[in-house]
Design an enzyme around this catalytic site. Structure first.
Site, PDB file in Angstrom:
ATOM      1  N   LYS A  37       0.834  -1.341  -0.129  1.00 29.67           N
ATOM      2  CA  LYS A  37       0.040  -0.141  -0.005  1.00 29.67           C
ATOM      3  C   LYS A  37       0.833   1.106  -0.016  1.00 29.67           C
ATOM      4  O   LYS A  37       2.102   1.255   0.223  1.00 29.67           O
ATOM      5  CB  LYS A  37      -0.916  -0.081   1.043  1.00 29.67           C
TER       6      LYS A  37
ATOM      7  N   HIS B 139     -21.251   3.618  -4.903  1.00 28.23           N
ATOM      8  CA  HIS B 139     -20.953   2.602  -6.000  1.00 28.23           C
ATOM      9  C   HIS B 139     -21.234   1.309  -5.796  1.00 28.23           C
ATOM     10  O   HIS B 139     -21.947   0.567  -6.567  1.00 28.23           O
ATOM     11  CB  HIS B 139     -19.624   2.960  -6.430  1.00 28.23           C
TER      12      HIS B 139
END
Ligand code: NAD
Length: 347
Positions: free
Chosen positions: A81, A183
């Site tokens: 990440k 979404h």
């Protein structure tokens, strides 16, 4: 001024680099947790962290989480990440170019994708300096919006949950409360209503609620009341840490199946759910549709393959529930064990 890079050592992590570039204003960290299964892939998050230590804590937790998510999804990506310390309104071409040069230092061992406050246009700028970037929406051959794929995975997990609760994966008549119809939540609500489930929704965005009421025939519940709703399944699809010592005693659902990341505020909350007999589908085990989609892009994008691989979340969840029943362990612990078996082999 060029990038100044410093390495930080942390037990259990393969590589952590901190970069600073005063000419572009870049201050960033990339952490690779594990590349045992493949290159570490994970999104870039941009936030105005209060300190480098706060950013470090976040990136380490997220990188490890990506190792577990990919391992459990059965894809050959490791976990990594990155975080850019800064306010999203300070974005610039120079900043993302500088970040791209930073990614390039990993020579493909870290692959960047989108996360919080990063748009496709930003990712496109990163890609001008390194080819180790995936998920630039709108480019030919990329995997596009991951949300419908994520929603499909959560839906399959819902079927596995229904089966564990009732003996049948048919969700007709199941009452599901969806928190957040953005979404993923909207696409999930559509799948549930199509399958004959009864959906209740809440969202801070009034417009999206009106749209869902009109298009999907869902019912509305006030923001705070969602925790008290008498329903079969609570589906958090907005934000994390919503399963905590305050909300868990209020829940009337039989199970929790949602897309939001880091739903448990602490691991004690996972135990709390287990003790209350609420079946929890661990978030990272079921919201992996997005990373699966990106992994298929890495191989050469094929939508059918991405959906097929995501469907397997149903089988993973069946195994998690079965093992949890057999061992009396909370589901989140079982999911961790399954991921660790794939990452490090059976102990
Ligand atoms: P989104 O921003 O499109 O949707 C979130 C929705 O939640 C928005 O409509 C927002 O108005 C609403 N919301 C915010 N605070 C709320 C609150 N307190 N109560 C009710 N509604 C609230 O995000 P998304 O892409 O749909 O993702 C949803 C969650 O799933 C996030 O936690 C995300 O990290 C996680 N997730 C998403 C994907 C993906 O493919 N998009 C993949 C894995 C995990």
């Amino acid at each position: 001024m060029a990038l100044i890079i410093e390495e930080v050592k942390e037990q259990g992590f393969e590589k952590i680099l901190v970069a600073k570039d005063s000419s572009s204003g870049l201050s960033a960290i990339i952490a690779i947790h594990n590349t045992h299964l493949g290159p570490a892939c994970g999104g870039i998050r941009m936030l105005p962290y209060a300190s480098q230590q706060e950013a470090m804590t976040d990136v380490l937790r997220l990188a490890k989480g990506m190792s577990y998510k990919s391992a459990l999804a059965g894809i050959n990506f490791g976990g990594g990440k990155s975080v850019i310390i800064g306010n999203p309104d300070q974005k610039s071409k120079k900043l993302f170019h500088s970040f791209g040069e930073f990614v390039e230092k990993f020579e493909g061992k870290y692959i960047a994708a989108k996360d919080m406050n990063i748009e496709s246009v930003d990712l496109g700028l990163v890609k001008e300096k390194t080819r180790h970037v995936l998920g630039v929406e709108g480019e030919v051959g990329t995997s596009g919006d991951p949300s419908p794929v994520t929603a499909l995975g959560v839906f399959r997990a819902l079927e596995a949950t229904a089966e564990s609760l009732t003996g049948s994966k048919n969700i007709k008549g199941l009452k599901v409360a969806v928190q957040g119809i953005g979404h993923v939540g909207y696409a999930l609500a559509a799948l549930i209503t199509e399958a004959g489930g009864e959906v209740w929704v809440t969202d801070t965005n009034v417009k999206i609620v009106e749209k869902a009421k009109a298009e999907l025939k869902v019912k509305f519940v006030e923001l705070e009341n969602i925790y008290d709703l008498d329903c079969d399944v609570f589906s958090p699809c907005a934000r994390g840490a919503i399963l905590n010592s305050v909300t868990i005693p209020r829940l009337k659902c039989k199970a929790i199946v949602g897309a939001a990341n880091n739903q448990l505020a602490t691991s004690e909350d996972g135990i709390r759910l287990h003790e209350r007999g609420i079946l929890y589908a661990p978030d990272y085990a079921i919201n992996s549709g997005g990373i699966i989609n990106i992994f298929i892009e890495y191989q050469g994008y094929d939508r059918t393959k991405a959906l097929k691989k995501t469907e397997a979340i149903y089988l993973t969840m069946k195994e998690v529930f079965q093992r949890s029943k057999a061992t009396h362990k909370p589901t989140f612990e079982v999911a961790d064990l399954l991921a660790e078996e794939r990452l490090y082999g059976k102990k």
